[in-house]
Every structure is written in C-alpha cells, then in structure tokens.
Design a protein around this motif. Structure first.
Motif, short mmCIF file in Angstrom:
data_model
loop_
_atom_site.label_atom_id
_atom_site.label_comp_id
_atom_site.label_asym_id
_atom_site.label_seq_id
_atom_site.Cartn_x
_atom_site.Cartn_y
_atom_site.Cartn_z
N UNK A 250 0.84 -1.19 0.00
CA UNK A 250 0.00 0.00 0.00
C UNK A 250 0.88 1.24 0.00
N UNK A 251 0.58 2.18 -0.88
CA UNK A 251 1.35 3.42 -0.95
C UNK A 251 1.16 4.23 0.31
N UNK A 252 -0.02 4.17 0.93
CA UNK A 252 -0.27 4.93 2.15
C UNK A 252 0.61 4.40 3.28
N UNK A 253 0.80 3.08 3.34
CA UNK A 253 1.62 2.48 4.39
C UNK A 253 3.11 2.50 4.07
N UNK A 254 3.45 2.52 2.78
CA UNK A 254 4.85 2.43 2.35
C UNK A 254 5.14 3.47 1.26
N UNK A 255 5.17 4.76 1.60
CA UNK A 255 5.40 5.79 0.57
C UNK A 255 6.78 5.69 -0.07
N UNK A 256 7.72 4.99 0.55
CA UNK A 256 9.07 4.85 0.01
C UNK A 256 9.22 3.58 -0.84
N UNK A 257 8.14 2.81 -1.03
CA UNK A 257 8.20 1.52 -1.72
C UNK A 257 8.70 1.63 -3.15
N UNK A 258 8.55 2.78 -3.76
CA UNK A 258 8.92 2.94 -5.17
C UNK A 258 10.14 3.82 -5.34
N UNK A 259 10.98 3.91 -4.34
CA UNK A 259 12.16 4.79 -4.40
C UNK A 259 12.96 4.59 -5.68
N UNK B 196 -4.37 5.03 -3.81
CA UNK B 196 -5.67 5.70 -3.68
C UNK B 196 -5.44 7.19 -3.91
N UNK B 197 -6.48 7.93 -4.26
CA UNK B 197 -6.31 9.37 -4.41
C UNK B 197 -5.72 9.99 -3.14
N UNK B 198 -4.74 10.86 -3.34
CA UNK B 198 -4.05 11.51 -2.23
C UNK B 198 -2.73 10.85 -1.87
N UNK B 199 -2.51 9.61 -2.29
CA UNK B 199 -1.24 8.94 -2.00
C UNK B 199 -0.10 9.63 -2.74
N UNK B 200 1.06 9.64 -2.10
CA UNK B 200 2.25 10.26 -2.69
C UNK B 200 3.40 9.26 -2.61
N UNK B 201 3.98 8.97 -3.76
CA UNK B 201 5.13 8.06 -3.84
C UNK B 201 6.39 8.91 -3.96
N UNK B 202 7.32 8.73 -3.03
CA UNK B 202 8.58 9.45 -3.08
C UNK B 202 9.59 8.62 -3.84
N UNK B 203 10.29 9.26 -4.77
CA UNK B 203 11.28 8.56 -5.60
C UNK B 203 12.68 9.11 -5.35
N UNK B 204 13.66 8.30 -5.62
CA UNK B 204 15.06 8.69 -5.50
C UNK B 204 15.37 9.65 -6.65
N UNK B 205 16.14 10.67 -6.38
CA UNK B 205 16.48 11.65 -7.42
C UNK B 205 17.17 11.01 -8.62
N UNK B 206 17.80 9.85 -8.43
CA UNK B 206 18.46 9.16 -9.54
C UNK B 206 17.46 8.77 -10.63
#
Length: 174
Positions: free
Chosen positions: A63-72, A81-91
């Motif tokens: 879940x993106x809500x539980x693991x916002x760093x999952x897609x680094x 879900x709407x409102x979720x934010x995925x943080x990515x590595x600058x690379x």
C-alpha cells in the motif's frame, strides 16, 4: 444355447452403438470436481480450511499509504488511492508522484522533479517548468487506464488492476 443369425446381428449392432454412446457420455459428462488430497493424520490437529474464492493480491503489492518509500527506485507494484504520494530517488529523475484522482477506471497522476525536460507519454499529458531566482522545478501530469500505459522520462507506468476505491500501479525503469 444356440443363437440364430438374427440374434448375432442384434448383439453386434448393440455393441457398435454401445461403444460410441459410452465414449460420448464420457466426453460430454460434467467434469468431476477437483479434489485435493487430504493430509494424512499424524496425531496433531489437521486443518481442512478452504482458501478464499478470490485470489489474494500478489505478495509484492504494498500500500502506498503504508509504504510511501516503496517505489524509491521506480521498480514497484503498489496499491494506490487518491491523495497517496510516492517518493522517488532523485536518480530516477523524479522527486514524487501523487495520485490525484481515480474515476471511471482512469488514474490521474501528478509528478514533480527538479529542472529538466521530460518526455511524457499517456493520456491527458501536461508538463510545465517554473523557475524562480535560478531554481527550476518541473511539474506535470498524465492519466492512465487499463491497457493504456504511460511514461515519464525513463519510467514506465501501467495499471495492473482498478477497483472503485484503489488501483494497482506498476512502475518500472526503462
């Protein structure tokens, strides 16, 4: 007991009819229900629980809500879900992807990045760059649907599944 030629013909015809009928009944019969072998009792309790009718999501989906760093690293499969934010590595070239809306099977995304030009593919794409005092930021958006993947720079995006309240988003490099 002696049989006449008429009786022999009847028995022969009955045999010719019986074999195809038996084959037909076997081929057209209802399939037997799948039976799982029962475990052999070893003295302890034996569970005969049957799994749920619908398959559970892949164990790699988080879940993106539980693991916002999952897609680094931009290589993931995540329930959003709407409102979720995925943080990515600058690379990866991006800072974050935000889920803006999920409506009628379409997922609207917004992305943020540092300065740079981005090639964006998908439905309803937009890209803008804003510079203030020499610091530039790139923002953009796109819409995804099942069978209609997208791309932001070197990151491919696609929907694996869509439900009324969430979607499974797959990011992959390349």
């Amino acid at each position: 007991m002696r049989r006449g030629p008429y009786a022999s013909r009847l028995i022969g015809r009955a045999g010719l009819v019986a074999v195809p009928v038996a084959v037909l009944l076997t081929a057209c019969g209802t399939p037997e229900p799948q039976m799982r072998p029962r475990p052999v009792a070893t003295g302890g309790p034996v569970s005969t629980a049957v799994p749920a009718a619908s398959p559970s999501p892949s164990s790699s989906v988080v879940s993106a809500a539980d693991h916002p760093e999952a897609c680094r690293n931009a290589d993931c499969e995540v329930a959003v879900r709407p409102g979720d934010r995925l943080r990515l590595d600058r690379k990866t070239g991006l800072d974050a992807i935000t889920i803006v809306a999920l409506d009628r099977g379409e997922l609207r995304l917004r992305f943020e990045a540092g300065a740079g030009a981005f090639h964006v593919e998908g439905m309803n794409t937009s890209v803008s760059q804003d510079c203030v005092n020499g610091r530039c930021r790139t923002e953009g958006g796109l819409t995804l649907a099942l069978g209609r993947p997208g791309r932001i720079g070197d990151i491919r995006l696609r929907l694996a599944s869509v439900a009324p309240d969430h979607a499974v988003l797959v990011l992959s490099p390349g």
